[in-house]
Write an enzyme that holds these catalytic residues in place. Sequence first.
Site, mmCIF file in Angstrom:
data_model
loop_
_atom_site.group_PDB
_atom_site.id
_atom_site.type_symbol
_atom_site.label_atom_id
_atom_site.label_comp_id
_atom_site.label_asym_id
_atom_site.label_seq_id
_atom_site.Cartn_x
_atom_site.Cartn_y
_atom_site.Cartn_z
ATOM 1 N N ARG A 1 -3.820 1.703 11.387
ATOM 2 C CA ARG A 1 -4.490 1.286 12.614
ATOM 3 C C ARG A 1 -4.554 2.476 13.562
ATOM 4 O O ARG A 1 -3.570 3.191 13.754
ATOM 5 C CB ARG A 1 -3.745 0.117 13.294
ATOM 6 C CG ARG A 1 -3.902 -1.221 12.601
ATOM 7 C CD ARG A 1 -5.303 -1.765 12.756
ATOM 8 N NE ARG A 1 -5.498 -3.068 12.154
ATOM 9 C CZ ARG A 1 -5.932 -3.293 10.918
ATOM 10 N NH1 ARG A 1 -6.190 -2.262 10.130
ATOM 11 N NH2 ARG A 1 -6.104 -4.518 10.464
ATOM 12 N N GLU B 1 -13.159 0.992 17.645
ATOM 13 C CA GLU B 1 -14.138 1.041 16.554
ATOM 14 C C GLU B 1 -15.281 0.067 16.823
ATOM 15 O O GLU B 1 -15.008 -1.075 17.210
ATOM 16 C CB GLU B 1 -13.448 0.719 15.225
ATOM 17 C CG GLU B 1 -12.360 1.713 14.875
ATOM 18 C CD GLU B 1 -11.529 1.316 13.666
ATOM 19 O OE1 GLU B 1 -10.729 2.139 13.186
ATOM 20 O OE2 GLU B 1 -11.668 0.159 13.203
ATOM 21 N N CYS C 1 2.005 1.122 8.191
ATOM 22 C CA CYS C 1 2.698 0.058 8.912
ATOM 23 C C CYS C 1 1.699 -0.735 9.752
ATOM 24 O O CYS C 1 0.665 -0.213 10.158
ATOM 25 C CB CYS C 1 3.778 0.654 9.814
ATOM 26 S SG CYS C 1 3.192 1.969 10.908
ATOM 27 N N PRO C 2 1.995 -2.011 10.018
ATOM 28 C CA PRO C 2 1.126 -2.774 10.924
ATOM 29 C C PRO C 2 1.304 -2.290 12.358
ATOM 30 O O PRO C 2 2.332 -1.696 12.706
ATOM 31 C CB PRO C 2 1.645 -4.212 10.761
ATOM 32 C CG PRO C 2 3.073 -4.048 10.356
ATOM 33 C CD PRO C 2 3.127 -2.802 9.517
ATOM 34 N N ASP D 1 -8.824 7.359 8.736
ATOM 35 C CA ASP D 1 -9.848 6.359 8.419
ATOM 36 C C ASP D 1 -9.984 5.352 9.549
ATOM 37 O O ASP D 1 -10.811 4.448 9.468
ATOM 38 C CB ASP D 1 -9.491 5.638 7.109
ATOM 39 C CG ASP D 1 -10.603 4.710 6.632
ATOM 40 O OD1 ASP D 1 -11.751 5.187 6.506
ATOM 41 O OD2 ASP D 1 -10.323 3.508 6.392
ATOM 42 N N ILE E 1 0.831 -1.205 0.000
ATOM 43 C CA ILE E 1 0.000 0.000 0.000
ATOM 44 C C ILE E 1 0.867 1.257 0.000
ATOM 45 O O ILE E 1 0.655 2.179 -0.793
ATOM 46 C CB ILE E 1 -0.960 0.003 1.201
ATOM 47 C CG1 ILE E 1 -1.944 -1.169 1.103
ATOM 48 C CG2 ILE E 1 -1.721 1.319 1.276
ATOM 49 C CD1 ILE E 1 -2.822 -1.348 2.318
ATOM 50 N N HIS F 1 -13.487 3.892 8.717
ATOM 51 C CA HIS F 1 -12.722 2.682 8.393
ATOM 52 C C HIS F 1 -13.264 2.004 7.126
ATOM 53 O O HIS F 1 -13.573 0.806 7.126
ATOM 54 C CB HIS F 1 -12.729 1.700 9.570
ATOM 55 C CG HIS F 1 -11.565 0.751 9.525
ATOM 56 N ND1 HIS F 1 -10.982 0.234 10.645
ATOM 57 C CD2 HIS F 1 -10.873 0.222 8.479
ATOM 58 C CE1 HIS F 1 -9.988 -0.577 10.304
ATOM 59 N NE2 HIS F 1 -9.901 -0.591 8.987
#
Length: 320
Positions: A239, A268, A210-211, A263, A160, A287
């Site tokens: 995230r 959430e 990044c994760p 986003d 991405i 999201h």
Amino acid sequence: MKIAVLDAATLDFPDEAWAAFRTVGEVVLHPLTPSDPAAIRAHCAGAQIVLTNKVPLDAATIAALPDLRLIGVLATGYNIIDAKAARARGVPVCNAPAYSTTAVAQHVVAMILEWTNHVALHDESVHAGDWVRSPRFSYWKTPLRELTGRTVGLIGFGSIGARVGNVVHALGANVLAHSRRRQGAPDWQPFAWAEVEEIFERADIVSLHCPQTPENTRFVNAALLARMKPDALFVNTARGGLVDEAALAAALRAGRPGAAALDVVSQEPMRADCPLLGVPNCLITPHLAWASEEARRRLLEMVLANIKAFLDGHPLNVVN
């Protein structure tokens, strides 16, 4: 073979979209599963395969499911799963990498272009009658910007991040990127690797790709945000837990950075007491960057392929 889907409603597909899964086992679709551990265990009971998008499976839940053989994540990120606990049980966790690359990159660019061009603001102005009343053929309510010559900093340069970099480069931006593994540098210029602090200091736009891990949770804090330019844009489609939300809200109110486009948030659906709710110059979408119809269909196809590969004894996309 029983397959339990814990939050099928997140994909928003009709029941027939799951028909191919029924060729490999009995499918039980739970539209949503409450976060209560007892409810999660009840919906997983008797299933050899559990599919989840955002319903967490912690160590205690995994230990309480003797029939469990495979966890399939209906997403790329798998921080909701205790992958170590699953590995200790001999249960592979399989995710769906790169299914949403195009959709998320497109959403990031849409957010950036909203910051540069303020399309929604001017549409609202026209429909409110401002153009009808204007003595000029053209007007703008806020300065407009060009991407050409600006610097975009990407924290994470996987599929991405690289796609976003390619698009903004095509629009004339300079690109800085940070990655734990500095591989796959593009063949276009200008591009440079940089450390996180340098990116926050130099970039006109900082975008997270990044994760989330225990090590980087809330790494975007007050000190890092204070390094940003007063007119910079901060973007997060990765995230919500990567960001200290109270610190970001305070930074936006103080004018450094000048704006944010998000986003994701840390909890959430968004809670009513989220510090970012109602903050000026903070664009928030619910999201949905991943959720183009094309991406959701690719996701189902990839998860089904993961299940078939597991049943054939050669699991794919194992993250643990």
